[in-house]
Design a protein around this motif. Structure first.
Motif, PDB file in Angstrom:
ATOM      1  N   GLU A  17       0.848  -1.180   0.000  1.00 22.59           N
ATOM      2  CA  GLU A  17       0.000   0.000   0.000  1.00 22.59           C
ATOM      3  C   GLU A  17       0.895   1.244   0.000  1.00 22.59           C
ATOM      4  O   GLU A  17       1.803   1.384   0.819  1.00 22.59           O
ATOM      5  CB  GLU A  17      -0.886   0.011   1.250  1.00 22.59           C
ATOM      6  N   SER A  18       0.646   2.153  -0.923  1.00 25.54           N
ATOM      7  CA  SER A  18       1.430   3.384  -1.014  1.00 25.54           C
ATOM      8  C   SER A  18       0.880   4.410  -0.024  1.00 25.54           C
ATOM      9  O   SER A  18      -0.330   4.649   0.022  1.00 25.54           O
ATOM     10  CB  SER A  18       1.355   3.962  -2.432  1.00 25.54           C
ATOM     11  N   THR A  19       1.750   5.020   0.756  1.00 31.84           N
ATOM     12  CA  THR A  19       1.319   6.037   1.709  1.00 31.84           C
ATOM     13  C   THR A  19       1.564   7.437   1.137  1.00 31.84           C
ATOM     14  O   THR A  19       2.174   7.607   0.080  1.00 31.84           O
ATOM     15  CB  THR A  19       2.064   5.901   3.040  1.00 31.84           C
ATOM     16  N   GLU A  20       1.095   8.439   1.865  1.00 30.72           N
ATOM     17  CA  GLU A  20       1.242   9.831   1.427  1.00 30.72           C
ATOM     18  C   GLU A  20       2.697  10.258   1.293  1.00 30.72           C
ATOM     19  O   GLU A  20       3.002  11.212   0.565  1.00 30.72           O
ATOM     20  CB  GLU A  20       0.534  10.764   2.410  1.00 30.72           C
ATOM     21  N   LEU A  21       3.600   9.567   1.983  1.00 27.29           N
ATOM     22  CA  LEU A  21       5.016   9.931   1.922  1.00 27.29           C
ATOM     23  C   LEU A  21       5.615   9.696   0.538  1.00 27.29           C
ATOM     24  O   LEU A  21       6.679  10.231   0.232  1.00 27.29           O
ATOM     25  CB  LEU A  21       5.811   9.134   2.961  1.00 27.29           C
ATOM     26  N   THR A  22       4.955   8.933  -0.314  1.00 28.19           N
ATOM     27  CA  THR A  22       5.478   8.676  -1.660  1.00 28.19           C
ATOM     28  C   THR A  22       5.105   9.787  -2.641  1.00 28.19           C
ATOM     29  O   THR A  22       5.608   9.807  -3.767  1.00 28.19           O
ATOM     30  CB  THR A  22       4.944   7.349  -2.216  1.00 28.19           C
ATOM     31  N   ARG A  23       4.240  10.700  -2.253  1.00 28.72           N
ATOM     32  CA  ARG A  23       3.711  11.717  -3.167  1.00 28.72           C
ATOM     33  C   ARG A  23       4.821  12.600  -3.719  1.00 28.72           C
ATOM     34  O   ARG A  23       5.717  13.038  -3.006  1.00 28.72           O
ATOM     35  CB  ARG A  23       2.665  12.568  -2.453  1.00 28.72           C
ATOM     36  N   GLY A  24       4.759  12.878  -5.024  1.00 30.08           N
ATOM     37  CA  GLY A  24       5.715  13.765  -5.664  1.00 30.08           C
ATOM     38  C   GLY A  24       5.305  15.217  -5.551  1.00 30.08           C
ATOM     39  O   GLY A  24       4.239  15.554  -5.021  1.00 30.08           O
ATOM     40  N   LEU A  68      -0.796   7.032  -6.340  1.00 30.21           N
ATOM     41  CA  LEU A  68      -0.836   6.662  -4.930  1.00 30.21           C
ATOM     42  C   LEU A  68      -1.897   5.578  -4.766  1.00 30.21           C
ATOM     43  O   LEU A  68      -3.053   5.847  -4.428  1.00 30.21           O
ATOM     44  CB  LEU A  68      -1.162   7.873  -4.057  1.00 30.21           C
ATOM     45  N   ALA A  69      -1.490   4.359  -5.052  1.00 24.15           N
ATOM     46  CA  ALA A  69      -2.414   3.224  -5.080  1.00 24.15           C
ATOM     47  C   ALA A  69      -1.643   1.973  -4.680  1.00 24.15           C
ATOM     48  O   ALA A  69      -0.415   1.980  -4.615  1.00 24.15           O
ATOM     49  CB  ALA A  69      -2.991   3.070  -6.489  1.00 24.15           C
ATOM     50  N   PRO A  70      -2.332   0.881  -4.406  1.00 27.55           N
ATOM     51  CA  PRO A  70      -1.635  -0.375  -4.123  1.00 27.55           C
ATOM     52  C   PRO A  70      -0.769  -0.794  -5.308  1.00 27.55           C
ATOM     53  O   PRO A  70      -1.163  -0.663  -6.465  1.00 27.55           O
ATOM     54  CB  PRO A  70      -2.775  -1.368  -3.887  1.00 27.55           C
ATOM     55  N   LEU A  71       0.421  -1.293  -5.001  1.00 28.78           N
ATOM     56  CA  LEU A  71       1.384  -1.705  -6.020  1.00 28.78           C
ATOM     57  C   LEU A  71       1.757  -3.167  -5.818  1.00 28.78           C
ATOM     58  O   LEU A  71       1.869  -3.644  -4.682  1.00 28.78           O
ATOM     59  CB  LEU A  71       2.647  -0.846  -5.937  1.00 28.78           C
ATOM     60  N   THR A  72       1.978  -3.843  -6.933  1.00 25.85           N
ATOM     61  CA  THR A  72       2.432  -5.237  -6.901  1.00 25.85           C
ATOM     62  C   THR A  72       3.797  -5.313  -7.564  1.00 25.85           C
ATOM     63  O   THR A  72       4.006  -4.751  -8.646  1.00 25.85           O
ATOM     64  CB  THR A  72       1.450  -6.158  -7.638  1.00 25.85           C
ATOM     65  N   VAL A  73       4.742  -5.988  -6.902  1.00 24.22           N
ATOM     66  CA  VAL A  73       6.092  -6.150  -7.433  1.00 24.22           C
ATOM     67  C   VAL A  73       6.313  -7.612  -7.787  1.00 24.22           C
ATOM     68  O   VAL A  73       6.083  -8.504  -6.963  1.00 24.22           O
ATOM     69  CB  VAL A  73       7.161  -5.710  -6.409  1.00 24.22           C
TER      70      VAL A  73
END
Length: 264
Positions: A17-24, A68-73
């Motif tokens: 889950e991507s959090t707000e800290l990843t925001r550009g 800013l959404a769920p990511l799959t690696v």
């Protein structure tokens, strides 16, 4: 505010889950490329790990904005080898891939090779303690990547166009519950090369990188990564940012970014 850039999904080890800290800095709905690059590094290091091996190069292709959404690696060992192997990684949303990476992993010499000392990389940059203090990032977003890391300029600044020497430190882990690895720290910092050495007006122009290539001849030590960065723009709209990478002990390697330059 979250205490990590990504939260692991308890039900799926490959989903985050991507959090707000990843925001550009440009959009409230898109990530800075530093955190997802580091997330790819996090996954690459966990792909069929082998004792005595170390990642020496990672090349990341940015296929589009990372929401800013769920990511799959997903990772796979694309080219096994006794001494050198290639790992492929893909970062996707529910709509498809947003980033891809190739990483070369090398077997470390045991014992060390007898390299003449005069040929070993030397030199250092003034440490973060020589900076005037933390440097605020020019963003209208209250929470984002710029609040999840600390910038310290030794030369240059966000308000001073041109080459810069800037130290960068993560304030939070890339993945909650883990300690950022040296590779994760380097990838997260290296994607800021075009920002810290920007030569164009932030309000008038775009200078977006389509890729990030990091080559490391050794792993960094400590929390701080230094970018001795320079941007090379061209009037036709293609540019490049290049950074010499350091820790407080000396040189680590290089990073490059290809830039799209355009009017905002």
């Amino acid at each position: 505010m979250a205490d990590a850039f990504y939260l692991p999904d308890p039900a799926d080890p490959n989903r985050f889950e991507s959090t707000e800290l990843t925001r550009g800095p440009w959009s409230p709905d898109a990530q800075h490329a530093g955190p997802p690059s580091a997330l790819l590094g996090h996954a690459i290091e966990r792909c069929e790990p082998r004792a005595g091996f170390q990642v020496g190069r990672v090349a990341v292709e940015i296929l589009g904005p990372v929401p800013l959404a769920p990511l799959t690696v997903e990772t796979r060992l694309a080219r096994p080898g006794r001494s050198v192997e290639l790992i492929e990684a893909t970062l996707s949303t529910e709509r498809g891939p947003v980033m891809r990476a190739n990483a070369w992993r090398f077997k470390l010499s045991e014992p060390d090779l007898e390299v003449p000392e005069r040929f070993l990389p030397t030199g250092a940059r003034p440490g973060p303690e020589h900076a005037s203090g933390p440097s605020p990032f020019p963003s209208s977003q209250p929470i984002g990547f710029h609040t999840g890391i600390e910038y310290r300029f030794v030369t240059g600044s966000f308000d001073e166009p041109g080459p810069a020497i800037c130290w960068i430190r993560l304030k939070y882990p890339i993945v909650a519950g883990t300690t950022p690895s040296p590779l994760e720290r380097t990838l997260a910092a290296a994607d800021s090369g075009n920002g810290v050495s920007a030569v164009l007006d932030w309000e008038r122009y775009l200078f977006i990188n389509t890729d990030l290539t990091v080559t490391l001849h050794r792993q960094p030590v400590g929390e701080w990564i230094c970018l001795d960065a320079v941007t090379y723009p061209q009037p036709h709209g293609i540019g490049m940012a290049e950074s010499a990478l350091f820790d407080e002990k000396g040189p680590l390697g290089r990073s490059t970014q290809t830039l799209y330059l355009g009017n905002r």
